[in-house]
Each structure stands twice: as structure tokens, then as C-alpha cells.
Design an enzyme around this catalytic site. Structure first.
Site, PDB file in Angstrom:
ATOM      1  N   LYS A 150       5.175  -2.038   8.092  1.00 14.62           N
ATOM      2  CA  LYS A 150       6.210  -1.242   7.434  1.00 14.62           C
ATOM      3  C   LYS A 150       7.513  -2.022   7.505  1.00 14.62           C
ATOM      4  O   LYS A 150       8.056  -2.238   8.586  1.00 14.62           O
ATOM      5  CB  LYS A 150       6.345   0.118   8.119  1.00 14.62           C
TER       6      LYS A 150
ATOM      7  N   ASP B 187       8.058  16.986  10.530  1.00 19.26           N
ATOM      8  CA  ASP B 187       7.764  16.702   9.115  1.00 19.26           C
ATOM      9  C   ASP B 187       6.273  16.808   8.829  1.00 19.26           C
ATOM     10  O   ASP B 187       5.708  15.987   8.105  1.00 19.26           O
ATOM     11  CB  ASP B 187       8.280  15.309   8.733  1.00 19.26           C
TER      12      ASP B 187
ATOM     13  N   ILE C  38       0.815  -1.222   0.000  1.00 22.06           N
ATOM     14  CA  ILE C  38       0.000   0.000   0.000  1.00 22.06           C
ATOM     15  C   ILE C  38       0.848   1.273   0.000  1.00 22.06           C
ATOM     16  O   ILE C  38       0.314   2.378  -0.039  1.00 22.06           O
ATOM     17  CB  ILE C  38      -0.981   0.027   1.198  1.00 22.06           C
ATOM     18  N   GLY C  39       2.176   1.105   0.021  1.00 15.99           N
ATOM     19  CA  GLY C  39       3.027   2.288  -0.021  1.00 15.99           C
ATOM     20  C   GLY C  39       4.495   1.914  -0.055  1.00 15.99           C
ATOM     21  O   GLY C  39       4.868   0.767   0.203  1.00 15.99           O
ATOM     22  N   ARG C  40       5.326   2.909  -0.389  1.00 16.94           N
ATOM     23  CA  ARG C  40       6.767   2.668  -0.457  1.00 16.94           C
ATOM     24  C   ARG C  40       7.507   3.904  -0.004  1.00 16.94           C
ATOM     25  O   ARG C  40       7.063   5.025  -0.260  1.00 16.94           O
ATOM     26  CB  ARG C  40       7.182   2.305  -1.886  1.00 16.94           C
TER      27      ARG C  40
ATOM     28  N   PHE D 281      13.427   3.376   2.479  1.00 14.68           N
ATOM     29  CA  PHE D 281      14.109   2.159   2.909  1.00 14.68           C
ATOM     30  C   PHE D 281      13.288   0.884   2.706  1.00 14.68           C
ATOM     31  O   PHE D 281      13.793  -0.210   2.917  1.00 14.68           O
ATOM     32  CB  PHE D 281      14.477   2.244   4.398  1.00 14.68           C
ATOM     33  N   GLY D 282      12.012   1.012   2.347  1.00 18.86           N
ATOM     34  CA  GLY D 282      11.207  -0.203   2.242  1.00 18.86           C
ATOM     35  C   GLY D 282       9.766   0.065   1.856  1.00 18.86           C
ATOM     36  O   GLY D 282       9.423   1.153   1.367  1.00 18.86           O
ATOM     37  N   GLU D 283       8.916  -0.940   2.099  1.00 22.78           N
ATOM     38  CA  GLU D 283       7.515  -0.878   1.679  1.00 22.78           C
ATOM     39  C   GLU D 283       6.579  -0.997   2.876  1.00 22.78           C
ATOM     40  O   GLU D 283       6.980  -1.417   3.958  1.00 22.78           O
ATOM     41  CB  GLU D 283       7.207  -2.029   0.704  1.00 22.78           C
TER      42      GLU D 283
END
Length: 689
Positions: free
Chosen positions: A220, A317, A197-199, A202-204
Site C-alpha cells: 500500500k 469502519d 489491485i486497488g486505489r 492517498f495512494g494505490e
């Protein structure tokens, strides 16, 4: 074919989501097994040594409270009214409107206070009664109206009532559940992983279902080789620390972590699953938001930031892309990779997203704290209203130009903004920290008191009672297709080797957030597992009248601790033998199931108690005179820790006693004695010898 695979992945994911919401326990493919009731002996010692066997500690835990409640309501008649009163107050505190509180406060007063006063059996103080009466006379019904009674109810439950609970089977069950909690070692096999569902860098991120409860989460996964290649070890470990800081306490406005674990290749965070997309996506689809809609998002984000700041965490952020929506449209702050703990030392690094970074963050060497987040909030709210950051004019992508404008430009707010909105944004976008809203000494409270939020009841915001302006479409995966999300190029990390020193960095990475695990269990399998365990234990008692025989032997003696362990001590045996052990001040006894004879080992014969490892499992090594040794293996981490401590303490005290009686020191003894003449249950001398 690729399109078909994407559709099938979406369908599988959506079906898992729906079934998880309806009956999560039915989706559990693994079963939680509670240990034997005899675990109480070890676990009570373990918890007592850590100050965990107190009313406050147990009552404040979800599973502790549920077992407390069950005991009081079903087994202790005198405590029943107190627990019912407590629960009515908790329901009152969650009421949405003042009108509801007016009606319910009067009902509570009449049922639990006035009734007892008239019967002259009111166990509470005059001050508590006068506090409530005074408010009711003035028709004041704040959510914390009955707080004095909460404190006094707890005081009443804290004494004899609590001690009766500790002596009950319900405390035994609490020990069984705590043993499970403290022995969690997660692997990928504990989850069914669904579509990506996302990237990130450093990973997915994947949707996943926890096997033993059926609850859906986001997983994650960070690639250790990619982290090493980008020298991101500090960032990855920092995210785990920040998530652990903010994931305790009740905050529905942060994507919190329930677990962290790692495999030889990956670091995994198990996080709240958010299915509604992010505000950046919805801004691009929906267009800019109205002041009223923006107010909704601002209020929930403010409470999320307040939760972080109360724990001395600055987020650093804040931007629409990091604000995720759940399926109902409420929002949570996500991705704490850049967050920082400022409790001991204020940060001064320039990190964040250009166009949202505060002036003090951009200035080299300038220390800052939560002040940075309030400036970023002003930038983000401006973007929700206008479609761009206040410092990113004409769609410029020049980061240096954006930073220069942040440091020098006075923001011009459109005439279309209401006076209340202008006041809020001018306060948040102050370049001077000492004049910025939220930085004048009272934190988030200063922003909550802004005229822009005058129409809000912050308790209702916290309870998520205001209707969201945008509800994500149901039956859709609000994320890009797996093929659009893409994947990493494996060639990038082909030459990266993970060394033992790299793995050592992550030795303390695994974590379970206790209150979140307990909440997950309570919402899913708690009642089912308890009912099944009750049936199993009742069946064992009916089948074997001697059940509890092991524990009975310890009663009335100076037994320090008892419980099951597996031993490997015979040179002709290579298999573990499960035995029931009893630790006394001067000896260790054990016996097998259905065995009348038992063996013992005196403390005089033990030379050392050490920890060792056999096939990557920690064990206890007892070195015996004559070159013999016993290896003991426990079923769980808490048992290993406690048996090691108690054995060492008993050994040390026995050694000191021998030193004081020199004649006994050199007397030859057989290291292991089999007591076969008298059945175990009949031996009842005071010292057990």
C-alpha cells in the site's frame, strides 16, 4: 494495446503468485547473508542489555524456538524427550474434533506420562498428572488439557539446559539472525512490484514479491504530496500505529502489516495479500447471503474484532467493502485508517461510513470505545442478509437522513429471520450502549454465546476449519483491471513541495514486525540459509586453521567486547580499513586480517566518543589528544549502538580512575602504539597489556 497490457500484467501477477506458493525460496532474487559468527560478542551484549537473553524471550520467538529445538534434539540427549513431549502437546491443541482429541490425549498420556511414571522417572508434579488423569477419566478433552505440563516443561528447560544452549553454536546462529532482523532497512529495491489491485484516497495498492524470501504481499503506497495536500499526515501516521498494535499475536482475521518504510515520495505498508475480492463485490455478484453463510463470515469477523479490542483498538469502519477474502474464501478485516487506540483516552470524533456508524459516534462530543464496532457489526450483517443497511431505506443517499434514522428509528427485522438471528441483531443494534450485546462487560464473549452461534466450535473457527460458503475462482485476479482502477491526476499535486519539515514527520515511520519477519523467514529460506552458512563456515575453517583466532585472543582476558569494524584514522588514507577490534577496560586494540602486529589506543588518550555521519551513514568519532581522530564504522545498527555504549562506558570509567590517580594524569603518552614484537596469539597476561 491497453487490453493486451492488462492481460500481460494479470498473467505475470498470477504466475508470481503460483510460484511463490509452491517454492517461495526459489523465487528469491536476493540472498540473506548472515554476519560472521564473531558477531555473537556484540549481539549478546546488545540483547542482554535489553533483557532479551532469557528462556522466555528466545523460546517464544519463531527462529529462537527452531534453533532451540535443533540444539535439544541433536545435541542434548537429556532434553530430547521434553521437546518431543512439548511438540506433541502443541499438535494436540490444534486438533479439530473432540474425537481426535480423545484418541490423541490417550496416546500422549501413555507415551509421555504413564511410561515415565512406571519407570519412576517422571520429572513433573503430582498436580499436573492428577489434572490430566481427572479429565481423561471423565472423558473431557479440552484443547488446553495438557497446559500444566507445558508450564512444567518450560520450567525444566529454563535452567541448566538453557545455559547450555547459550554456550552453544546455535545461540551464535540466533545472534546472527537477530543481527539481520535488527538491521532491516527496506527500500523499493527489496520488492518486485506487480499489477495495481486497488486505489484509495492517498495512494494505490499493488501486488508485490519480497526479493530475499520470495513471499508475496500487498504494498500500500501513499503519496506524500497527496497526503500534504489533503492534510492527511495524522491519518497516515495513525494507520501505521494501529497496524503495529494489531499485527502481533496470532490473528488470521485481520489484514496485518509486516513492514513499513518510506521513500522521499511515498509511504509504504507491506500487508497480507488477499486475492479473493471483498464482501461488497461478492454481495453484488452473488446476491444476498443465507443465515448459514452469513454466520460463517460473522464468526471470523467477530474474532478479528476481538483481537483488536483486546489491544484497545476500536476499528470504526466495519462494512462489507472492508472485509477481504483470501484465495480459500476466509475473510480478514482490512484498512485501519480510521481505527483508534482507546487505552488512554476514549475517542469522540464522528468518523466512519454513514449507515454503519453507531449512535454514540454520530452524537457530537460523546465518548465511546469498542461499543461502536458491535453496532456496526449488526448493520453489516443486516446488509449481507438484505442487501442494504438497516438505516438506508429506499436506496437514499442523503447522509443526514441516514444519520437521523440511525439515531431515532427502531429497526424492524423481517419475519423470515430466525428467532436466534433476530435475538442477535436486536442485541447488536441497541441504541443504548448499556444494553447492547458486546458492551455488557464481557466483550466478544457475549456475542459468541448468542444462540445464533450455538452450532459453532470457536476453536475450529479460529483454526479456519469450517468450509467457506464462497471460494473465489482460481486463476483469476479478483480485482478490477488496472485501467478501470485508474490513476491519480498528477496535476493535482504539481504545486505541492515536500520540505525537510514534512520528511521529519516520517522519521520514525520505518518498522519491522519481528514475529512476522521471523515467520516469513521460517516458512521460506531459513533452512536453506542455515545450510549454506554452515558450509561456508566449515570451508573457512578447513582453509584457514586460524579461523577463530580473533576470538581466541579475547579468551581468559578482561575483554569487554570484540568484533569487526571499519576505521578511517590515517590522514593519508581516505578508504575504510576493515579491522578486528578488542575493547578492554583501559584500551582499544585492533588488527587487520593476516596481520600479526596490532595497534592499541589507551583510554587516557581519548578525549571524547561521539556519533557522527559520513555520507549519510552513522559512525563513531574518537577524538584523540594532539588533534587526531579515528572514525569507526559498523556493519549494522545494533553494532553501532553497542560499540558506542561500551566505548563510552570504558572511557568514562577510565577517566574516573585517572581522576583518582593524579600522578598519571599528565604523563605524556603516544596516542597509538603498535605492538609488533610479540604475535597477538602469544600475549596472555591477565590484563592484556
Amino acid at each position: 494495446m491497453a487490453d493486451l497490457e492488462a492481460v500481460l500484467a494479470d498473467v505475470s501477477y498470477l504466475m508470481a503468485m503460483e510460484k511463490s506458493k509452491a517454492t517461495p525460496a526459489a523465487r528469491a532474487s536476493k540472498k540473506i547473508l548472515l554476519p560472521e559468527p564473531s558477531i555473537r560478542s556484540v549481539m549478546q551484549k546488545y540483547l542482554e542489555d535489553r533483557g532479551e537473553v532469557t528462556f522466555e524471550k528466545i523460546f517464544s520467538q519463531k527462529l529462537g524456538y527452531l534453533l532451540f529445538r535443533d540444539f535439544y534434539l541433536n545435541h542434548l540427549e537429556e532434553a530430547k524427550p521434553l521437546v518431543e513431549f512439548y511438540e506433541e502437546i502443541e499438535k494436540y491443541e490444534k486438533l479439530e474434533t473432540e474425537e481426535e482429541r480423545v484418541v490423541r490425549s490417550r496416546e500422549i498420556f501413555d507415551s509421555y506420562i504413564m511410561k515415565e511414571l512406571l519407570a519412576c522417572s517422571h520429572p513433573f508434579s503430582k498436580n499436573a498428572t492428577e489434572h490430566v488423569q481427572g479429565h481423561l477419566v471423565k472423558k473431557q478433552v479440552p484443547p488446553d488439557l495438557f497446559q500444566p505440563y507445558i508450564e512444567e516443561i518450560c520450567q525444566n528447560l529454563r535452567g541448566d539446559v538453557f545455559h547450555k544452549f547459550i554456550e552453544s553454536d546455535k545461540f551464535t546462529r540466533f545472534c546472527q539472525w537477530k543481527n539481520v532482523e535488527l538491521n532491516i532497512h527496506l527500500t523499493m529495491n527489496d520488492f518486485s512490484v506487480h499489477r495495481i489491485i486497488g486505489r484509495g484516497g492517498f495512494g494505490e495498492v499493488y501486488g508485490c514479491r519480497k526479493a530475499d524470501t520470495g513471499k508475496m504481499y500487498a504494498m500500500k503506497c501513499l503519496d506524500k504530496k497527496r497526503i500534504k495536500m489533503k492534510q492527511g499526515e495524522t491519518l497516515a501516521l495513525n494507520e501505521r500505529i494501529m497496524l503495529s498494535l494489531v499485527s502481533t499475536g496470532d490473528c488470521p482475521f485481520i489484514v496485518c502489516m509486516s513492514y513499513a518504510f518510506h521513500t522521499p515520495d511515498k509511504l509504504s505498508f507491506i500487508l497480507d495479500l488477499m486475492n479473493g475480492g471483498d464482501l461488497h463485490y461478492h454481495l453484488s455478484q452473488h446476491g444476498v447471503f443465507s443465515e448459514a453463510d452469513m454466520r460463517f463470515y460473522a464468526a471470523e469477523i467477530i474474532l478479528g474484532l476481538e483481537h483488536m479490542h483486546n489491544r484497545f483498538v476500536v476499528y470504526r469502519d466495519l462494512k462489507p467493502a472492508n472485509i477481504l477474502l483470501d484465495e480459500h474464501g476466509h475473510v480478514r478485516i482490512s484498512d485501519l485508517g480510521l481505527a483508534c487506540d482507546f487505552s488512554k483516552k476514549k475517542p469522540h470524533a464522528s468518523v466512519g461510513t454513514h449507515g454503519y456508524m453507531a449512535p454514540e459516534v454520530l452524537q457530537k462530543g460523546v465518548a465511546y470505545d469498542s461499543s461502536a464496532d458491535w453496532f456496526s457489526l449488526g448493520c453489516m450483517l443486516f446488509k449481507l442478509l438484505r442487501g442494504h443497511s438497516p438505516f438506508r431505506q429506499h436506496k437514499t443517499k442523503d447522509k443526514h437522513e441516514i444519520d437521523r434514522m440511525t439515531l431515532t428509528m427502531a429497526v424492524e427485522l423481517p419475519d423470515s429471520f430466525s428467532p436466534e438471528l433476530r435475538s442477535l441483531l436486536e442485541g447488536l443494534l441497541q441504541r443504548d450502549v448499556n444494553r447492547r450485546l458486546g458492551c455488557l462487560g464481557r466483550g466478544a464473549q457475549e456475542i459468541k454465546e448468542s444462540p445464533f452461534f450455538r452450532s459453532l466450535d470457536w476453536q475450529m473457527v479460529f483454526l479456519q476449519k469450517y468450509p467457506p460458503p464462497l471460494i473465489p475462482p482460481r486463476g483469476e485476479v479478483n480485482a478490477a483491471d488496472a485501467f478501470d482502477i485508474g490513476s491519480f491526476d498528477e496535476e493535482d499535486t504539481k504545486g505541492i513541495k515536500l520540505l525537510d519539515s514534512d520528511q521529519e514527520l516520517y522519521r520514525n515511520f520505518p518498522l519491522t514486525i519481528s514475529e512476522r519477519w521471523q515467520q516469513e523467514v521460517a516458512e521460506t529460506v531459513f533452512d536453506t540459509i542455515n545450510a549454506e552458512t554452515d558450509r561456508l563456515e566449515a570451508r573457512k575453517k578447513a582453509k584457514n586453521k586460524q579461523l577463530g583466532h580473533e576470538e581466541d585472543y579475547a579468551l581468559g582476558k578482561d575483554c569487554i567486547m570484540h568484533g569487526y569494524m571499519s576505521k578511517m584514522g590515517n590522514p593519508f588514507l581516505t578508504q575504510w580499513q576493515r579491522r578486528y577490534f578488542y575493547l578492554f577496560p583501559n584500551r582499544l586494540e585492533w588488527r587487520g586480517e593476516d596481520e600479526a602486529p596490532q595497534s592499541l589506543l589507551t583510554m587516557e588518550e581519548i578525549q571524547s566518543v561521539e556519533e557522527t555521519q559520513i555520507k549519510e551513514r552513522k559512525c563513531l568519532l574518537l577524538k584523540i589528544r594532539g588533534g587526531k581522530q579515528f572514525v569507526l564504522q559498523c556493519d549494522s545498527d545494533p553494532e553501532l549502538v553497542q560499540w558506542k555504549k561500551e566505548l563510552r562506558d570504558a572511557y568514562r570509567e577510565a577517566q574516573q580512575l585517572v581522576q583518582r590517580v593524579p600522578k598519571m594524569k599528565n604523563k605524556p603518552r603516544s596516542p597509538v602504539v603498535e605492538l609488533s614484537k610479540v604475535p597477538l596469539i602469544q600475549r596472555g597476561s591477565a590484563n592484556g597489556l
